[in-house]
Scaffold this motif. Structure first.
Motif, PDB file in Angstrom:
ATOM      1  N   VAL A  47       0.813  -1.219   0.000  1.00 54.55           N
ATOM      2  CA  VAL A  47       0.000   0.000   0.000  1.00 54.55           C
ATOM      3  C   VAL A  47       0.851   1.275   0.000  1.00 54.55           C
ATOM      4  N   PRO A  48       1.844   1.424   0.895  1.00 51.79           N
ATOM      5  CA  PRO A  48       2.634   2.664   0.872  1.00 51.79           C
ATOM      6  C   PRO A  48       3.372   2.878  -0.442  1.00 51.79           C
ATOM      7  N   PHE A  49       3.911   1.797  -1.013  1.00 47.18           N
ATOM      8  CA  PHE A  49       4.679   1.934  -2.257  1.00 47.18           C
ATOM      9  C   PHE A  49       3.755   2.227  -3.437  1.00 47.18           C
ATOM     10  N   MET A  50       2.544   1.625  -3.428  1.00 50.27           N
ATOM     11  CA  MET A  50       1.558   1.922  -4.465  1.00 50.27           C
ATOM     12  C   MET A  50       1.118   3.381  -4.365  1.00 50.27           C
ATOM     13  N   THR A  51       0.918   3.860  -3.144  1.00 53.96           N
ATOM     14  CA  THR A  51       0.492   5.248  -2.925  1.00 53.96           C
ATOM     15  C   THR A  51       1.582   6.226  -3.320  1.00 53.96           C
ATOM     16  N   LEU A  52       2.825   5.874  -3.034  1.00 54.26           N
ATOM     17  CA  LEU A  52       3.951   6.761  -3.325  1.00 54.26           C
ATOM     18  C   LEU A  52       4.040   7.101  -4.810  1.00 54.26           C
ATOM     19  N   LYS A  53       3.578   6.180  -5.673  1.00 57.98           N
ATOM     20  CA  LYS A  53       3.613   6.411  -7.121  1.00 57.98           C
ATOM     21  C   LYS A  53       2.758   7.617  -7.523  1.00 57.98           C
ATOM     22  N   HIS A  54       1.763   7.951  -6.703  1.00 53.87           N
ATOM     23  CA  HIS A  54       0.818   9.008  -7.078  1.00 53.87           C
ATOM     24  C   HIS A  54       0.999  10.277  -6.253  1.00 53.87           C
ATOM     25  N   LEU A  55       2.102  10.386  -5.531  1.00 54.40           N
ATOM     26  CA  LEU A  55       2.358  11.562  -4.692  1.00 54.40           C
ATOM     27  C   LEU A  55       3.391  12.474  -5.342  1.00 54.40           C
ATOM     28  N   GLY A  56       3.126  13.763  -5.305  1.00 54.96           N
ATOM     29  CA  GLY A  56       4.109  14.730  -5.793  1.00 54.96           C
ATOM     30  C   GLY A  56       5.205  14.972  -4.777  1.00 54.96           C
ATOM     31  N   SER A 178       4.649  -6.412 -10.133  1.00 62.08           N
ATOM     32  CA  SER A 178       4.180  -5.024 -10.171  1.00 62.08           C
ATOM     33  C   SER A 178       3.469  -4.759  -8.859  1.00 62.08           C
ATOM     34  N   TYR A 179       3.312  -3.492  -8.515  1.00 64.85           N
ATOM     35  CA  TYR A 179       2.605  -3.158  -7.292  1.00 64.85           C
ATOM     36  C   TYR A 179       1.107  -3.429  -7.409  1.00 64.85           C
ATOM     37  N   SER A 180       0.591  -3.541  -8.618  1.00 65.60           N
ATOM     38  CA  SER A 180      -0.829  -3.832  -8.817  1.00 65.60           C
ATOM     39  C   SER A 180      -1.151  -5.311  -8.623  1.00 65.60           C
ATOM     40  N   THR A 181      -0.206  -6.177  -8.899  1.00 62.33           N
ATOM     41  CA  THR A 181      -0.467  -7.613  -8.890  1.00 62.33           C
ATOM     42  C   THR A 181      -1.016  -8.136  -7.564  1.00 62.33           C
ATOM     43  N   PRO A 182      -0.463  -7.755  -6.391  1.00 61.14           N
ATOM     44  CA  PRO A 182      -1.010  -8.283  -5.135  1.00 61.14           C
ATOM     45  C   PRO A 182      -2.493  -7.966  -4.940  1.00 61.14           C
ATOM     46  N   PHE A 183      -2.930  -6.797  -5.396  1.00 60.07           N
ATOM     47  CA  PHE A 183      -4.326  -6.416  -5.222  1.00 60.07           C
ATOM     48  C   PHE A 183      -5.246  -7.251  -6.113  1.00 60.07           C
ATOM     49  N   LEU A 184      -4.809  -7.514  -7.325  1.00 58.01           N
ATOM     50  CA  LEU A 184      -5.612  -8.328  -8.227  1.00 58.01           C
ATOM     51  C   LEU A 184      -5.698  -9.765  -7.735  1.00 58.01           C
TER      52      LEU A 184
END
Length: 426
Positions: A47-56, A178-184
């Motif tokens: 979660v933190p690493f996935m979120t970090l992708k969308h933070l300025g 990928s960071y998306s894979t665990p969620f899927l």
């Protein structure tokens, strides 16, 4: 043979007869807890690493993740009492499946991502249907004797611990894809759980023990918490649960960030730490809970385990002062072991105070208290973590645990009175 056809022995609440839970139902509940927890914990380290992708601004990570956890808690607090009451009215099985389906949709949205807004939307949907464990434990309360519930809570909790053990490790490894894979993958696991339950889970709540009617006002979470709090015998045990869950919510939202900031660890390493939590949890809940409850009882076990939880927070916070993986492992092991004892002891205390027709309502209220902690805990922790310091966040968690200990001590007289009333047949 369905649950309603199980041969029976006397119960204190209804005067009817009830035996130990049917083996098939108990095995299913353990498998469901395993798959459910696996789905939740697969995503934890990412979660933190996935979120970090969308933070300025990367320095905002702790606050954004805290707000994300709080949005989940807000939605769960709104929905949990209603879901618990609906399970009292329509049965555990259909409400449990609604909860699981919402979690699967939430994970799918988070995995697809694309923006910070979509990530929040995924957490919101999961929160609105995130009362599955309260319904699950209501199911256990339906098919077990009050004095035996702590043991069976522990058995199902041990199976949940296997999910805690396997899920984070899988999530950390899948993050390499990928960071998306665990969620899927988590969404797929939850959907598998629904299919499994549809074919193999019998309904546990008989029609004569169901609430006959509910109104819209009854679905108001504030009304339900108020109704339960008016029962003095439950008030302090619910507060103890809140003061335990508040710093726990801080730990859940900040631990991966603490490991990243203090030790420079990755999602894969964070997953291995969470797996350690699962290993300890299954050993404690699957093996020790029943034995320790029999020896010490709910009250003594709650207090002793809460003291150990407070010490574990101090150890974890010390990582910010001394960047030592040894401190981290010691703190995690101590927290996982003692936390499993606390949860089952408090759950057993609370469930024994009400009859079979109120288990869902009280479970929903307990879930709402935990959800309130999930709202306030991460926000408080995120502010302290970024404004005061990393150690201070965990040190404050230890102080809050002291309030949980005080709440259990204050609850003791009411617990003794209730036991005397039951023995007297009042």
């Amino acid at each position: 043979m369905s649950v309603s056809e199980i041969p029976t022995t006397p119960t204190e609440n209804t005067g009817k007869m009830k035996s130990a839970p049917e083996r098939k139902a108990l095995i299913f509940l353990m498998v469901m807890a395993l798959l459910n927890t696996m789905g939740m914990t697969i995503v934890g380290p990412v979660v933190p690493f996935m979120t970090l992708k969308h933070l300025g601004n990367p320095t905002d990570l702790a606050l954004v993740v805290s707000w994300m956890a709080s949005s989940y808690g807000i939605c769960q607090m709104i929905a949990a009492p209603g879901l618990g009451l609906l399970s009292d009215r329509f049965g555990r099985k259909p409400i449990l499946f609604i909860c699981l389906l919402g979690s699967a949709i939430g994970y799918l949205l988070f995995g697809l991502g694309g923006s910070l807004l979509i990530l929040f939307l995924g957490r919101i949907i999961d929160g609105l249907t995130g009362s599955n464990f309260s319904v699950l434990f209501g199911y256990i309360a339906d098919i077990t004797e009050p004095e035996e519930r702590g043991k069976y809570f522990g058995m199902v909790g041990g199976a949940s611990g296997v999910g805690f053990m396997v899920g984070p490790a899988i999530g950390g490894l899948l993050a390499n894809v990928s960071y998306s894979t665990p969620f899927l993958v988590a969404a797929g696991v939850i959907l598998l759980n629904i299919v499994w339950g549809y074919f193999f889970l019998p309904e546990s709540l008989s029609h004569e023990n169901r609430v006959k009617a509910i109104g819209l006002r009854d679905l108001n979470p504030l009304k339900q918490m108020g109704d339960v709090f008016r029962l003095a015998k439950l008030r302090w045990t619910l507060l103890a649960g809140f003061f335990y869950a508040f710093p726990f919510a801080m730990l859940v939202s900040l631990l991966t960030i603490l490991m990243k900031d203090s030790l420079g660890w990755t999602a894969t390493q964070a997953g291995l730490v969470a797996t350690t939590v699962g290993v300890v949890d299954i050993l404690v809940q699957g093996v020790l809970v029943g034995k320790l409850l029999a020896i010490f009882g709910d009250v003594k076990l709650s207090i002793g385990a809460l003291i150990l939880v407070a010490i574990s927070y101090l150890l974890l916070g010390s990582i910010a002062l001394i960047a030592s993986p040894i401190l981290l492992i010691c703190g995690v092991i101590l927290f996982a072991g003692s936390g499993g004892l606390v949860e089952n002891a408090l759950r057993g205390l609370t469930s024994r105070m009400v009859g079979p027709d109120e288990q869902g309502r009280v479970g929903g209220a307990s879930q709402s208290m935990a959800s309130l902690a999930m709202i306030l805990g991460p926000l408080f922790g995120g502010v302290v973590y970024t404004q005061w310091g990393h150690f201070e966040a965990y040190g404050s968690g230890a102080l809050i645990i002291v309030l949980a200990i005080v709440s259990v001590l204050v609850a003791v007289p009411a617990l003794r009175r209730h036991k005397a009333e039951m023995e007297a047949g009042v």
